[in-house]
Design an enzyme around this catalytic site. Structure first.
Site, mmCIF file in Angstrom:
data_model
loop_
_atom_site.group_PDB
_atom_site.id
_atom_site.type_symbol
_atom_site.label_atom_id
_atom_site.label_comp_id
_atom_site.label_asym_id
_atom_site.label_seq_id
_atom_site.Cartn_x
_atom_site.Cartn_y
_atom_site.Cartn_z
ATOM 1 N N GLU A 10 36.245 33.072 30.348
ATOM 2 C CA GLU A 10 35.581 34.369 30.521
ATOM 3 C C GLU A 10 36.281 35.427 29.670
ATOM 4 O O GLU A 10 37.506 35.419 29.548
ATOM 5 C CB GLU A 10 35.643 34.761 32.002
ATOM 6 C CG GLU A 10 34.916 36.019 32.390
ATOM 7 C CD GLU A 10 34.936 36.241 33.905
ATOM 8 O OE1 GLU A 10 34.633 37.365 34.332
ATOM 9 O OE2 GLU A 10 35.251 35.285 34.660
ATOM 10 N N ASP A 50 36.131 39.629 29.407
ATOM 11 C CA ASP A 50 35.587 40.775 30.158
ATOM 12 C C ASP A 50 35.850 42.110 29.482
ATOM 13 O O ASP A 50 36.988 42.400 29.074
ATOM 14 C CB ASP A 50 36.231 40.856 31.547
ATOM 15 C CG ASP A 50 35.883 39.689 32.434
ATOM 16 O OD1 ASP A 50 34.831 39.081 32.225
ATOM 17 O OD2 ASP A 50 36.680 39.387 33.343
ATOM 18 N N GLU A 53 35.045 45.850 31.102
ATOM 19 C CA GLU A 53 34.537 46.556 32.268
ATOM 20 C C GLU A 53 34.897 48.037 32.135
ATOM 21 O O GLU A 53 36.070 48.387 31.964
ATOM 22 C CB GLU A 53 35.131 45.980 33.547
ATOM 23 C CG GLU A 53 34.787 44.515 33.761
ATOM 24 C CD GLU A 53 35.390 43.944 35.038
ATOM 25 O OE1 GLU A 53 34.636 43.582 35.942
ATOM 26 O OE2 GLU A 53 36.635 43.894 35.111
#
Length: 300
Positions: A117, A119, A121
């Site tokens: 993953e 990310d 954010e």
């Protein structure tokens, strides 16, 4: 598209050449098809469709994602990718966005305990305070590689381009083209790196008031809802190897093809010096001198 190299004992030289030609044509077809697609053909809405709509912002197709007390919204890419560059322009929630999180990220779809993953954010803020860009990388199910940044502009006033560049040598996160974070491939030294699993791209707007703003001390003010973030110019480019190399997974380990240029390295250092506010590799309260992850001593 995950491609596997086949043994030279099984494939003749001429057959291998035909195979590589077929691969090149197939990837070229994918690129051309992707370029011809509209935004709503590249992605699908997977929850909060009633909170999400496509519209034309001038000549540009744009996706508005909204969040209220009942639900947020989320999209994902139609395709899975193994190495590539994801670019998307985002204009974040204006005003008091405390408790909200807008995202763009990639994630594999195999067993969760070994998932990969990447990310990005965007943690909402109280009016007048800066947004926080929270980044994390999971490889083989292991995350905890957080770095956080303030941005050198108001990300709610206009669109800015956010990029995930993923190739066999490194992951590079960029803002308006400037590298802000690099995570290198040190698999040969025992550090997991996402090389074997295809990943799908997601974007979302959701409520994370328990942790997003000042560690959860500032809650979402639902009287400000609906909160809206805008996404446009979403584009994925397949990873391009060196000339003569059939695909990125076959790029020689000593290749400098994916290395950052001197100006990019200078930009990276500028961001680190002025806008990085958290780095897991310097968190003495979380780790002691014998517990820092191995890559903290290798990435520089």
């Amino acid at each position: 598209m995950a491609l596997r190299r086949r043994s030279s004992k099984l494939v003749s030289s001429s057959s291998s050449s035909l195979l590589l030609l077929a691969v090149a044509v197939l990837l070229g077809t994918h690129r051309c098809a992707a370029e011809d697609q509209t935004l709503d053909q590249k992605i699908e809405l997977i929850w909060g469709a009633a909170h999400t709509y496509f519209f034309m912002d001038g000549d540009t197709e744009t996706l508005a994602m909204s969040l209220d007390e009942q639900q947020g919204s989320c999209f994902r890419s139609m395709q899975l990718y193994l190495f590539g560059r994801i670019d998307v322009d985002i204009k974040l929630v204006e005003g008091n966005s405390a408790g909200t999180v807008a995202t763009v990220y990639t994630i594999s779809e195999g067993p969760w305990q070994i998932h990969d993953e990447i990310d990005l954010e965007f943690l909402g803020n109280v009016t007048g305070e800066p947004y926080t860009l929270h980044t994390n990388i999971f490889a083989n199910g292991v995350g905890g590689r957080e770095e956080q940044f303030r941005l050198w502009f108001d990300p709610t006033a206009d669109y800015h381009t956010y990029t995930i560049e993923w190739n066999p040598k490194l992951i590079c996160i960029r803002v308006d083209g400037k590298p802000i974070r690099v995570f290198k491939n040190h698999e040969d030294q025992g550090v997991p790196f996402p090389t074997g699993q295809q990943q799908r791209i997601y974007g979302s707007l959701w409520n994370a008031e328990d942790w997003a703003t000042q560690g959860g001390r500032i809650k979402t003010d639902w009287s400000e809802a609906p909160f809206v973030a805008y996404y446009r110019n979403y584009n994925v480019t397949w990873c391009q190897p060196s000339p003569g190399v059939p695909w990125c997974g076959a790029e020689p380990k000593d290749s400098t093809h994916f290395d950052l240029k001197p100006q990019e390295l200078a930009d990276l250092q500028w961001v680190r010096d002025n806008y990085r506010i958290y780095n897991y590799c310097s968190d003495d309260r979380r780790f002691n001198a014998t517990e820092f992850p191995k890559e903290c001593y290798l990435d520089g």
